[in-house]
Design a protein around this motif. Structure first.
Motif, PDB file in Angstrom:
ATOM      1  N   VAL A 121       0.867  -1.189   0.000  1.00 19.33           N
ATOM      2  CA  VAL A 121       0.000   0.000   0.000  1.00 19.33           C
ATOM      3  C   VAL A 121       0.898   1.231   0.000  1.00 19.33           C
ATOM      4  O   VAL A 121       1.819   1.340   0.817  1.00 19.33           O
ATOM      5  CB  VAL A 121      -0.928   0.018   1.236  1.00 19.33           C
ATOM      6  CG1 VAL A 121      -1.607   1.368   1.383  1.00 19.33           C
ATOM      7  CG2 VAL A 121      -1.983  -1.075   1.126  1.00 19.33           C
ATOM      8  N   ILE A 122       0.639   2.116  -0.954  1.00 20.29           N
ATOM      9  CA  ILE A 122       1.406   3.368  -1.044  1.00 20.29           C
ATOM     10  C   ILE A 122       0.428   4.514  -0.837  1.00 20.29           C
ATOM     11  O   ILE A 122      -0.536   4.647  -1.594  1.00 20.29           O
ATOM     12  CB  ILE A 122       2.081   3.497  -2.427  1.00 20.29           C
ATOM     13  CG1 ILE A 122       3.033   2.321  -2.655  1.00 20.29           C
ATOM     14  CG2 ILE A 122       2.810   4.836  -2.552  1.00 20.29           C
ATOM     15  CD1 ILE A 122       3.455   2.143  -4.102  1.00 20.29           C
ATOM     16  N   PHE A 128       0.979   5.472  -9.608  1.00 24.57           N
ATOM     17  CA  PHE A 128       0.313   4.326 -10.242  1.00 24.57           C
ATOM     18  C   PHE A 128       0.853   4.120 -11.662  1.00 24.57           C
ATOM     19  O   PHE A 128       1.131   2.992 -12.084  1.00 24.57           O
ATOM     20  CB  PHE A 128      -1.194   4.590 -10.244  1.00 24.57           C
ATOM     21  CG  PHE A 128      -2.003   3.645 -11.075  1.00 24.57           C
ATOM     22  CD1 PHE A 128      -2.075   2.298 -10.756  1.00 24.57           C
ATOM     23  CD2 PHE A 128      -2.716   4.098 -12.178  1.00 24.57           C
ATOM     24  CE1 PHE A 128      -2.832   1.418 -11.527  1.00 24.57           C
ATOM     25  CE2 PHE A 128      -3.462   3.240 -12.947  1.00 24.57           C
ATOM     26  CZ  PHE A 128      -3.520   1.896 -12.624  1.00 24.57           C
ATOM     27  N   ASP A 129       1.026   5.196 -12.392  1.00 27.09           N
ATOM     28  CA  ASP A 129       1.578   5.097 -13.759  1.00 27.09           C
ATOM     29  C   ASP A 129       2.968   4.485 -13.751  1.00 27.09           C
ATOM     30  O   ASP A 129       3.303   3.662 -14.599  1.00 27.09           O
ATOM     31  CB  ASP A 129       1.651   6.488 -14.411  1.00 27.09           C
ATOM     32  CG  ASP A 129       0.317   6.920 -14.979  1.00 27.09           C
ATOM     33  OD1 ASP A 129      -0.570   6.065 -15.092  1.00 27.09           O
ATOM     34  OD2 ASP A 129       0.178   8.114 -15.303  1.00 27.09           O
ATOM     35  N   GLU A 130       3.789   4.925 -12.791  1.00 27.70           N
ATOM     36  CA  GLU A 130       5.133   4.350 -12.682  1.00 27.70           C
ATOM     37  C   GLU A 130       5.036   2.875 -12.318  1.00 27.70           C
ATOM     38  O   GLU A 130       5.748   2.032 -12.865  1.00 27.70           O
ATOM     39  CB  GLU A 130       5.958   5.085 -11.614  1.00 27.70           C
ATOM     40  CG  GLU A 130       6.442   6.457 -12.026  1.00 27.70           C
ATOM     41  CD  GLU A 130       7.399   6.423 -13.210  1.00 27.70           C
ATOM     42  OE1 GLU A 130       6.963   6.818 -14.312  1.00 27.70           O
ATOM     43  OE2 GLU A 130       8.560   6.014 -13.034  1.00 27.70           O
ATOM     44  N   ALA A 131       4.121   2.566 -11.389  1.00 26.23           N
ATOM     45  CA  ALA A 131       3.958   1.166 -10.959  1.00 26.23           C
ATOM     46  C   ALA A 131       3.545   0.289 -12.145  1.00 26.23           C
ATOM     47  O   ALA A 131       4.019  -0.835 -12.288  1.00 26.23           O
ATOM     48  CB  ALA A 131       2.930   1.081  -9.836  1.00 26.23           C
ATOM     49  N   PRO A 178      -1.289  -3.443 -10.198  1.00 19.88           N
ATOM     50  CA  PRO A 178      -1.449  -2.198  -9.452  1.00 19.88           C
ATOM     51  C   PRO A 178      -2.855  -1.616  -9.595  1.00 19.88           C
ATOM     52  O   PRO A 178      -3.529  -1.836 -10.601  1.00 19.88           O
ATOM     53  CB  PRO A 178      -0.418  -1.274 -10.099  1.00 19.88           C
ATOM     54  CG  PRO A 178      -0.242  -1.793 -11.491  1.00 19.88           C
ATOM     55  CD  PRO A 178      -0.632  -3.240 -11.506  1.00 19.88           C
ATOM     56  N   CYS A 179      -3.287  -0.878  -8.599  1.00 23.82           N
ATOM     57  CA  CYS A 179      -4.583  -0.174  -8.628  1.00 23.82           C
ATOM     58  C   CYS A 179      -4.380   1.198  -7.996  1.00 23.82           C
ATOM     59  O   CYS A 179      -3.445   1.385  -7.217  1.00 23.82           O
ATOM     60  CB  CYS A 179      -5.582  -0.917  -7.752  1.00 23.82           C
ATOM     61  SG  CYS A 179      -6.607  -2.055  -8.639  1.00 23.82           S
ATOM     62  N   ASP A 188      -2.996  -5.923  -6.123  1.00 23.13           N
ATOM     63  CA  ASP A 188      -1.850  -6.396  -5.338  1.00 23.13           C
ATOM     64  C   ASP A 188      -1.032  -5.236  -4.791  1.00 23.13           C
ATOM     65  O   ASP A 188      -0.459  -5.325  -3.721  1.00 23.13           O
ATOM     66  CB  ASP A 188      -0.944  -7.281  -6.213  1.00 23.13           C
ATOM     67  CG  ASP A 188      -1.727  -8.434  -6.802  1.00 23.13           C
ATOM     68  OD1 ASP A 188      -2.356  -9.165  -6.022  1.00 23.13           O
ATOM     69  OD2 ASP A 188      -1.733  -8.580  -8.050  1.00 23.13           O
ATOM     70  N   LEU A 189      -0.961  -4.177  -5.581  1.00 20.91           N
ATOM     71  CA  LEU A 189      -0.260  -2.975  -5.130  1.00 20.91           C
ATOM     72  C   LEU A 189      -1.263  -1.834  -5.230  1.00 20.91           C
ATOM     73  O   LEU A 189      -1.807  -1.574  -6.308  1.00 20.91           O
ATOM     74  CB  LEU A 189       0.962  -2.707  -6.016  1.00 20.91           C
ATOM     75  CG  LEU A 189       1.759  -1.445  -5.684  1.00 20.91           C
ATOM     76  CD1 LEU A 189       3.250  -1.708  -5.823  1.00 20.91           C
ATOM     77  CD2 LEU A 189       1.375  -0.282  -6.583  1.00 20.91           C
ATOM     78  N   LEU A 190      -1.555  -1.222  -4.101  1.00 21.51           N
ATOM     79  CA  LEU A 190      -2.588  -0.191  -4.084  1.00 21.51           C
ATOM     80  C   LEU A 190      -1.964   1.167  -3.797  1.00 21.51           C
ATOM     81  O   LEU A 190      -1.285   1.344  -2.784  1.00 21.51           O
ATOM     82  CB  LEU A 190      -3.628  -0.514  -3.000  1.00 21.51           C
ATOM     83  CG  LEU A 190      -4.762   0.495  -2.850  1.00 21.51           C
ATOM     84  CD1 LEU A 190      -5.658   0.519  -4.092  1.00 21.51           C
ATOM     85  CD2 LEU A 190      -5.612   0.184  -1.619  1.00 21.51           C
ATOM     86  N   VAL A 191      -2.205   2.109  -4.704  1.00 18.24           N
ATOM     87  CA  VAL A 191      -1.783   3.495  -4.470  1.00 18.24           C
ATOM     88  C   VAL A 191      -3.035   4.270  -4.079  1.00 18.24           C
ATOM     89  O   VAL A 191      -4.065   4.149  -4.753  1.00 18.24           O
ATOM     90  CB  VAL A 191      -1.150   4.122  -5.732  1.00 18.24           C
ATOM     91  CG1 VAL A 191      -0.533   5.469  -5.397  1.00 18.24           C
ATOM     92  CG2 VAL A 191      -0.123   3.204  -6.361  1.00 18.24           C
ATOM     93  N   ALA A 192      -2.977   5.023  -2.979  1.00 13.72           N
ATOM     94  CA  ALA A 192      -4.212   5.628  -2.475  1.00 13.72           C
ATOM     95  C   ALA A 192      -3.957   6.954  -1.800  1.00 13.72           C
ATOM     96  O   ALA A 192      -2.896   7.164  -1.206  1.00 13.72           O
ATOM     97  CB  ALA A 192      -4.855   4.663  -1.466  1.00 13.72           C
TER      98      ALA A 192
END
Ligand SMILES: Nc1ncnc2c1ncn2[C@@H]1O[C@H](COP(=O)(O)OP(=O)(O)OP(=O)(O)O)[C@@H](O)[C@H]1O
Length: 618
Positions: free
Chosen positions: A244-245, A257-260, A271-272, A292-296
């Motif tokens: 979680v980021i 998110f774009d980088e991820a 990523p989401c 799996d990888l959440l940017v929020a």
């Protein structure tokens, strides 16, 4: 850059000894106003008077651009392909028919197949100017002093290699055309790969996003997802992200998110991104397809946790990007609730990483609660600006600002110019004014809808609007290629904000210009401004020094002054148990000014060992 400076000199815009003289008064005798407020205002120089342009073709603003390329959304073609719901399937995403997504099967990472079309969308062509490429001064980063303190600091890497980086990640790094790690990456990759918690501070534009994404993704690719221990409710799907980021603004979250998306290419990690101001239903549907990888942003994340749509019980990696800004924005309670009040694994069972270019004292208190036995990494001086950015401070009275701005813009070379103002209203007014001058301007601020903000950013990024008038919302983290000039039309009240704002130019080793209009209203920031200029070896105009002697901030440590620590404050002798001792704007910063910890001082710059420091810095 040299040419631009020369042009500005010719326009007298850079004359630091006198106040700004608008073009229509250049040959008139006009006494410069002193910054202590004693000067006489002889003229009323409104900006519009000289510019009777009635035939303005209104560009860009008020939705006139039909740009369908929402910020961050389209380049990757992320939404076009279907994501299967189960992470063990080799689901497709990207252009139709592609099978680029990898899978985690029987404890092994099975990468997806290459998809040249998607690669082009994600990584761009080598000569595509809409993708940031490293500039001529990229190698200068090697000279930046680095300090890493804490127990058993791993040795830095000097190149991108496998190990420590996973092969799939390495392939993506190559596709991104990154040839060598930036200083923060050299240290953060081995530190995070070794399973350590980290608080990292590095200058704007120096690759902090990769600093956490590379090792987090690399370890995820190697180790796979945590096993989900919770029963899935058939009727209500829940996301169980591994990483979680959290980031302060929607735009920054979208950019991470774009980088991820780039660095997750061909991997099992999906990523989401979730943020406020956009329909929550779409975001939930997207998470249902795998997350799996959440940017929020913190607000939307809390909301989705409350709705039972996200469980944090699987989190291995928690990243707080621009954590100090999140506190400034009042997110502390929400962040504490997310980290301490939900089902997130405790400190010892997760890795927690904090990144920013500035680390005021109160963020180090948050670190005490969220991080365990962490390494404190500072690359360059904490809160300092890159020497790749040429900084100019001009004395300009409020009523002269519009004219001065037009002067600057007429002297500007090609490239994008970001203009910061303090209020949303001013952002709209100034944008209208610029449009009336037939200039291609648009605006971004908190009162615009999300889609308006996205359109404005897209127009700016593409160069259709080469001027973006912004409030603080665009100050942090945004990585827009080809921003050659940042103008602080209004200086912020907080010097950290100034550091982040000007950091929108001069990124990844490119050069940039930052101009600020200063007048007596900015006395609160003068001390911090002088510190920042001196640290980056920039010219300090005499009027600033004069103003400092009148200014309150010369004698206390308000937010306008520098209250960053460039030290790992665990090394301080002082008790830091009491938050009250470190509140922003408080006093009691002790005797050690920032210059006391410069390279020439007692401190161990350049060393990666955790030397202890007895300095009392508050
Ligand atoms: N190793 C590298 N080689 C070349 N370019 C890089 C490398 N790492 C990152 N970059 C590029 O440098 C630019 C700045 O990176 P990034 O946005 O991560 O900076 P940052 O330190 O997070 O800045 P800010 O403090 O403003 O958020 C990006 O365009 C990124 O793609």
């Amino acid at each position: 850059m040299a040419e631009l400076n020369e042009k500005m000199q010719n326009l007298s815009v850079n004359d630091n000894t006198n106040g700004y003289v608008p073009p229509h008064l250049r040959n008139a005798s006009r006494k410069p106003r002193s910054s202590d407020g004693q000067g006489q205002d002889q003229g009323n120089f409104g900006g519009n008077r000289n510019n009777n342009n009635n035939g303005g073709s209104f560009f860009g603003f008020n939705n006139r651009n039909n740009n369908n390329g929402g910020f961050g959304g389209n380049r990757g073609g992320y939404n076009r392909g279907g994501f299967g719901g189960n992470r063990n399937n080799n689901n497709n995403w990207g252009p139709k028919g592609s099978t680029n997504r990898g899978a985690w099967i029987d404890g092994k990472h099975v990468p997806g197949k290459s998809n040249p079309k998607l690669e082009l969308e994600l990584f761009g062509a080598p000569d595509d100017p809409s993708f940031q490429s490293s500039g001529i001064n990229f190698d200068n980063y090697d000279d930046i002093p680095v300090e890493a303190t804490g127990k058993d600091v791993p040795e830095p890497i000097t190149e991108f290699t496998t190990p420590p980086l996973d092969e799939v990640l390495m392939e993506n790094v190559k596709l991104a055309r990154f040839t060598k790690p930036t200083p923060v990456q050299k240290y953060s990759i081995p530190i995070i790969s070794a399973g350590r918690d980290l608080m990292a501070c590095a200058q704007t534009g120096s690759g902090k996003t990769g600093g956490f994404l590379f090792p987090v993704l690399s370890e995820s690719f190697k180790n796979g997802p945590n096993e989900i221990h919770h029963n899935e409710n058939y009727y209500q799907k829940k996301a169980y992200p591994t990483a979680v980021i959290m980031a302060p603004t929607r735009e920054l979250a979208t950019q991470i998110f774009d980088e991820a998306k780039k660095f997750c290419y061909k991997s099992w990690v999906k990523p989401c991104v979730v943020y406020g101001g956009a329909p929550i239903g779409n975001q939930i549907r997207e998470m249902d397809r795998g997350c799996d990888l959440l940017v929020a942003t913190p607000g939307r994340l809390s909301d989705l946790i409350d709705r039972g749509k996200i469980s944090l019980s699987n989190v291995k990696y928690l990243v707080l990007d621009e954590a100090d800004r999140m506190l400034d924005m009042g997110f502390e309670i929400q962040i504490r609730q997310i980290v301490e009040g939900c089902d997130m694994p405790p400190v010892a069972e997760r890795q927690t990483l904090m990144f920013s270019a500035t680390f005021p004292a109160d963020i180090q208190h948050l670190a005490r609660d969220f991080l365990g036995d962490y390494i404190f990494l500072s690359v360059g001086k904490v809160g300092s600006t890159s020497e790749n950015i040429t900084q100019r401070i001009l004395y300009v009275e409020n009523e002269d600002k519009k004219s001065a701005l037009l002067d600057l813009l007429s002297a500007s070379e090609e490239g994008l110019t970001l203009i910061f103002v303090e209020t949303k209203r001013m952002a709209d007014q100034l944008t209208d004014f610029l449009i009336m001058q037939n200039l291609a301007a648009t605006a971004i601020h908190g009162d615009r809808t999300q889609s308006e903000r996205e359109r404005a950013l897209a127009a700016f990024k593409s160069g259709r609007a080469n001027l973006l008038v912004a409030t603080a919302v665009a100050a942090r983290g945004l990585d827009i290629p080809n921003v050659t000039h940042v103008i602080n039309y209004d200086l912020p009240g907080d010097i950290d904000d100034y550091v982040h704002r000007i950091g929108r130019t001069g990124r990844a080793g490119n050069t940039g210009l930052a101009t600020a209009f200063f007048n007596r209203d900015n006395g609160n920031v003068v001390k911090g401004l002088i510190d920042v200029l001196e640290e980056a070896n920039q010219e300090v105009p005499q009027f600033l020094r004069d103003s400092a002697s009148f200014s309150r901030s010369g004698s206390n440590r308000s937010r306008g002054g520098r209250n960053n620590s460039n030290r790992d404050f665990r090394n301080s002798n002082n008790s830091w148990g009491s938050r009250n001792n470190s509140s922003r704007g408080g006093n009691g910063w002790g005797n050690n000014s920032r210059s006391g910890s410069s390279r020439g001082g007692n401190d161990s710059w350049g060393s990666s060992s955790g030397g202890s420091n007895n300095n009392s810095w508050w």
